[in-house]
Scaffold this motif. Structure first.
Motif, PDB file in Angstrom:
ATOM      1  N   ALA A  27       0.833  -1.206   0.000  1.00 21.68           N
ATOM      2  CA  ALA A  27       0.000   0.000   0.000  1.00 21.68           C
ATOM      3  C   ALA A  27       0.870   1.260   0.000  1.00 21.68           C
ATOM      4  N   PRO A  28       0.608   2.197  -0.888  1.00 19.95           N
ATOM      5  CA  PRO A  28       1.407   3.425  -0.951  1.00 19.95           C
ATOM      6  C   PRO A  28       1.020   4.412   0.144  1.00 19.95           C
ATOM      7  N   ALA A  29       1.812   5.461   0.283  1.00 18.39           N
ATOM      8  CA  ALA A  29       1.498   6.522   1.242  1.00 18.39           C
ATOM      9  C   ALA A  29       0.102   7.064   0.964  1.00 18.39           C
ATOM     10  N   GLY A  30      -0.645   7.300   2.018  1.00 20.36           N
ATOM     11  CA  GLY A  30      -2.020   7.754   1.883  1.00 20.36           C
ATOM     12  C   GLY A  30      -3.027   6.638   2.004  1.00 20.36           C
ATOM     13  N   SER A  31      -2.529   5.388   2.056  1.00 17.92           N
ATOM     14  CA  SER A  31      -3.414   4.235   2.247  1.00 17.92           C
ATOM     15  C   SER A  31      -3.691   4.045   3.724  1.00 17.92           C
ATOM     16  N   CYS A  32      -4.827   3.424   4.023  1.00 20.46           N
ATOM     17  CA  CYS A  32      -5.186   3.136   5.409  1.00 20.46           C
ATOM     18  C   CYS A  32      -5.342   1.638   5.594  1.00 20.46           C
ATOM     19  N   LEU A  33      -4.888   1.131   6.736  1.00 16.97           N
ATOM     20  CA  LEU A  33      -4.898  -0.294   7.042  1.00 16.97           C
ATOM     21  C   LEU A  33      -5.708  -0.548   8.298  1.00 16.97           C
ATOM     22  N   THR A  34      -6.266  -1.744   8.368  1.00 17.89           N
ATOM     23  CA  THR A  34      -6.961  -2.146   9.588  1.00 17.89           C
ATOM     24  C   THR A  34      -6.784  -3.629   9.780  1.00 17.89           C
ATOM     25  N   TRP A  35      -7.180  -4.144  10.949  1.00 16.93           N
ATOM     26  CA  TRP A  35      -7.120  -5.559  11.260  1.00 16.93           C
ATOM     27  C   TRP A  35      -8.120  -5.862  12.366  1.00 16.93           C
ATOM     28  N   LYS A  36      -8.384  -7.113  12.553  1.00 17.51           N
ATOM     29  CA  LYS A  36      -9.352  -7.534  13.569  1.00 17.51           C
ATOM     30  C   LYS A  36      -8.761  -7.359  14.970  1.00 17.51           C
ATOM     31  N   PRO A  37      -9.629  -7.362  16.018  1.00 19.23           N
ATOM     32  CA  PRO A  37      -9.125  -7.188  17.384  1.00 19.23           C
ATOM     33  C   PRO A  37      -8.047  -8.181  17.777  1.00 19.23           C
ATOM     34  N   ASP A  38      -8.100  -9.410  17.216  1.00 20.02           N
ATOM     35  CA  ASP A  38      -7.064 -10.386  17.557  1.00 20.02           C
ATOM     36  C   ASP A  38      -5.823 -10.226  16.687  1.00 20.02           C
ATOM     37  N   GLY A  39      -5.817  -9.199  15.858  1.00 27.44           N
ATOM     38  CA  GLY A  39      -4.657  -8.930  15.030  1.00 27.44           C
ATOM     39  C   GLY A  39      -4.680  -9.593  13.674  1.00 27.44           C
ATOM     40  N   SER A  40      -5.674 -10.411  13.389  1.00 24.26           N
ATOM     41  CA  SER A  40      -5.706 -11.147  12.130  1.00 24.26           C
ATOM     42  C   SER A  40      -6.278 -10.300  11.001  1.00 24.26           C
ATOM     43  N   ASP A  41      -6.031 -10.763   9.775  1.00 27.08           N
ATOM     44  CA  ASP A  41      -6.599 -10.183   8.566  1.00 27.08           C
ATOM     45  C   ASP A  41      -6.271  -8.695   8.410  1.00 27.08           C
ATOM     46  N   MET A  42      -4.977  -8.372   8.477  1.00 27.57           N
ATOM     47  CA  MET A  42      -4.571  -7.007   8.187  1.00 27.57           C
ATOM     48  C   MET A  42      -4.794  -6.742   6.704  1.00 27.57           C
ATOM     49  N   LYS A  43      -5.420  -5.602   6.384  1.00 28.63           N
ATOM     50  CA  LYS A  43      -5.766  -5.319   4.997  1.00 28.63           C
ATOM     51  C   LYS A  43      -5.942  -3.817   4.804  1.00 28.63           C
ATOM     52  N   PRO A  44      -5.808  -3.357   3.567  1.00 29.96           N
ATOM     53  CA  PRO A  44      -6.078  -1.942   3.276  1.00 29.96           C
ATOM     54  C   PRO A  44      -7.574  -1.691   3.157  1.00 29.96           C
ATOM     55  N   VAL A  45      -8.014  -0.526   3.629  1.00 33.51           N
ATOM     56  CA  VAL A  45      -9.408  -0.097   3.497  1.00 33.51           C
ATOM     57  C   VAL A  45      -9.401   1.368   3.097  1.00 33.51           C
ATOM     58  N   GLY A  46     -10.531   1.847   2.613  1.00 34.41           N
ATOM     59  CA  GLY A  46     -10.639   3.264   2.321  1.00 34.41           C
ATOM     60  C   GLY A  46     -10.484   4.075   3.594  1.00 34.41           C
ATOM     61  N   CYS A  47      -9.792   5.204   3.507  1.00 35.72           N
ATOM     62  CA  CYS A  47      -9.578   6.008   4.708  1.00 35.72           C
ATOM     63  C   CYS A  47     -10.873   6.604   5.247  1.00 35.72           C
ATOM     64  N   ASP A  48     -11.942   6.550   4.445  1.00 37.76           N
ATOM     65  CA  ASP A  48     -13.236   6.999   4.941  1.00 37.76           C
ATOM     66  C   ASP A  48     -13.914   5.932   5.790  1.00 37.76           C
ATOM     67  N   GLN A  49     -13.271   4.756   5.909  1.00 35.56           N
ATOM     68  CA  GLN A  49     -13.741   3.684   6.767  1.00 35.56           C
ATOM     69  C   GLN A  49     -12.900   3.651   8.052  1.00 35.56           C
ATOM     70  N   PRO A  50     -13.440   3.112   9.157  1.00 35.17           N
ATOM     71  CA  PRO A  50     -12.633   3.005  10.378  1.00 35.17           C
ATOM     72  C   PRO A  50     -11.346   2.233  10.105  1.00 35.17           C
ATOM     73  N   HIS A  51     -10.223   2.750  10.566  1.00 37.31           N
ATOM     74  CA  HIS A  51      -8.933   2.106  10.326  1.00 37.31           C
ATOM     75  C   HIS A  51      -7.995   2.378  11.498  1.00 37.31           C
ATOM     76  N   LEU A  52      -6.918   1.596  11.566  1.00 30.87           N
ATOM     77  CA  LEU A  52      -5.983   1.679  12.686  1.00 30.87           C
ATOM     78  C   LEU A  52      -4.635   2.269  12.311  1.00 30.87           C
ATOM     79  N   PHE A  53      -4.345   2.393  11.016  1.00 30.17           N
ATOM     80  CA  PHE A  53      -3.012   2.803  10.601  1.00 30.17           C
ATOM     81  C   PHE A  53      -3.117   3.506   9.258  1.00 30.17           C
ATOM     82  N   GLU A  54      -2.485   4.676   9.130  1.00 33.94           N
ATOM     83  CA  GLU A  54      -2.451   5.400   7.865  1.00 33.94           C
ATOM     84  C   GLU A  54      -1.004   5.496   7.402  1.00 33.94           C
TER      85      GLU A  54
END
Length: 319
Positions: A54-81
């Motif tokens: 994922a390039p700069a400006g992408s947002c990432l998220t994952w489940k509470p147990d840490g699994s399934d890290m994936k990029p999401v739209g930054c307009d969606q809840p996320h944990l890392f930009e």
């Protein structure tokens, strides 16, 4: 797609997120039973590969147990930009041992902070809700020669042990370190901790949010005295609306608020919260409160009064 990304199951528990004060670890994907690949494993591997690329400006998220890290739209809840990549192969050749966690934190601070501030147009609030973090190679990846650090922005709870999901790109956010109205913050050794359900013992309940830029419209930093005056004028009204005109003093509770430092103001952080708590008489900290004050003046079921050692003023300016 490289093997190290496709074989997501090999990375269980391997990746670490580093902030400048705390190291987080989580399993990014689960392996297939008996070594057999499944559609779920393939999806997890594809998500992980996309996250790493994922390039700069992408947002990432994952489940509470840490699994399934994936990029999401930054307009969606996320944990890392993602703010950029850093290659440290110049300092650590193929035979260099993997740095310790403490050294990794120093590397993240040295290599990622400037880039993160630049990503935000030079305005990173040092007291704001965002902290600089990084995704580092696992030990296995390190042995394979991976020296890339993925820098980013994230929000941690006061304890630094949990990340809080944010919505919207950090580039467009007021960076004020605030929580939504109705949030209760835990009491930890007389001080403020992480968000908790208001039914549990807590230190503060957020009863209002004020945008000070609506009061001080010329853009000039308002002095501490000016901010206190503005908050004193507005917080009691918001607290009364939220609590149903609850008599806070009769419950042994106090209304307090935050103000903004100039570094925060200059970075565009202009919002501050009004909050209800119970400071101890000796000023050593806060007493525990249980239950919400929301609408309590109308329902007749206010929060559980704090111990008698707490104070009873109705308004006390806070930090």
């Amino acid at each position: 797609m490289s093997t190290r990304l496709v074989m997501a199951g090999a990375f269980v528990g391997a990746l670490l997120v580093l902030t400048l004060s705390m190291v987080f670890s989580w399993p990014v994907a689960g392996g297939g039973g008996g070594g057999r690949s499944t559609a779920t494993d393939d999806d997890a591997a594809a998500n992980l590969a996309a996250a790493f690329e994922a390039p700069a400006g992408s947002c990432l998220t994952w489940k509470p147990d840490g699994s399934d890290m994936k990029p999401v739209g930054c307009d969606q809840p996320h944990l890392f930009e993602v703010t950029g990549d850093v290659d440290i192969s110049g300092e650590y050749n193929d035979s260099a041992p993997s740095p310790s966690e403490e050294v990794w934190r120093d590397i993240a601070k040295q290599k990622c902070t400037t880039g993160a501030a630049g990503y935000l147009g030079g305005k990173l609030d040092p007291f704001g809700k965002y902290s600089v973090g990084a995704l580092k190679p696992s030990d296995e990846q390190w042995r394979d020669g991976d020296r890339k650090l993925r820098c980013g922005l994230q929000r941690a709870t006061p304890s630094g042990k949990t990340l809080v999901a944010t919505t919207g790109s950090a580039k467009n956010q007021d960076q004020s370190d605030i929580y939504d109205v109705g949030t209760c913050l835990a009491l930890v050794e007389k001080n403020v901790g992480d968000p908790v359900p208001c039914e549990k013992e807590h230190a503060y309940e957020i009863v209002g949010v004020i945008d000070l830029s609506q009061t001080f419209t010329d853009g000039t930093f308002p002095s501490e005295e000016q901010q206190q005056t503005a908050m004193l004028d507005q917080c009691p009204k918001l607290a009364a609306e939220y609590s149903g005109n609850l008599d806070l003093a009769a419950q042994g509770l106090s209304l307090t608020w935050d103000t903004r430092k100039q570094e925060s103001w200059d970075a565009g952080s202009h919002r501050a919260v009004c909050k209800v708590g119970a400071p101890l008489k000796d000023n050593s900290g806060l007493a525990p409160i249980s239950g919400s004050v929301k609408g309590a003046g109308q329902t007749g079921q206010p929060a559980t009064p704090p111990p008698s050692g707490s104070t009873t003023p109705t308004s006390t300016p806070g930090g």
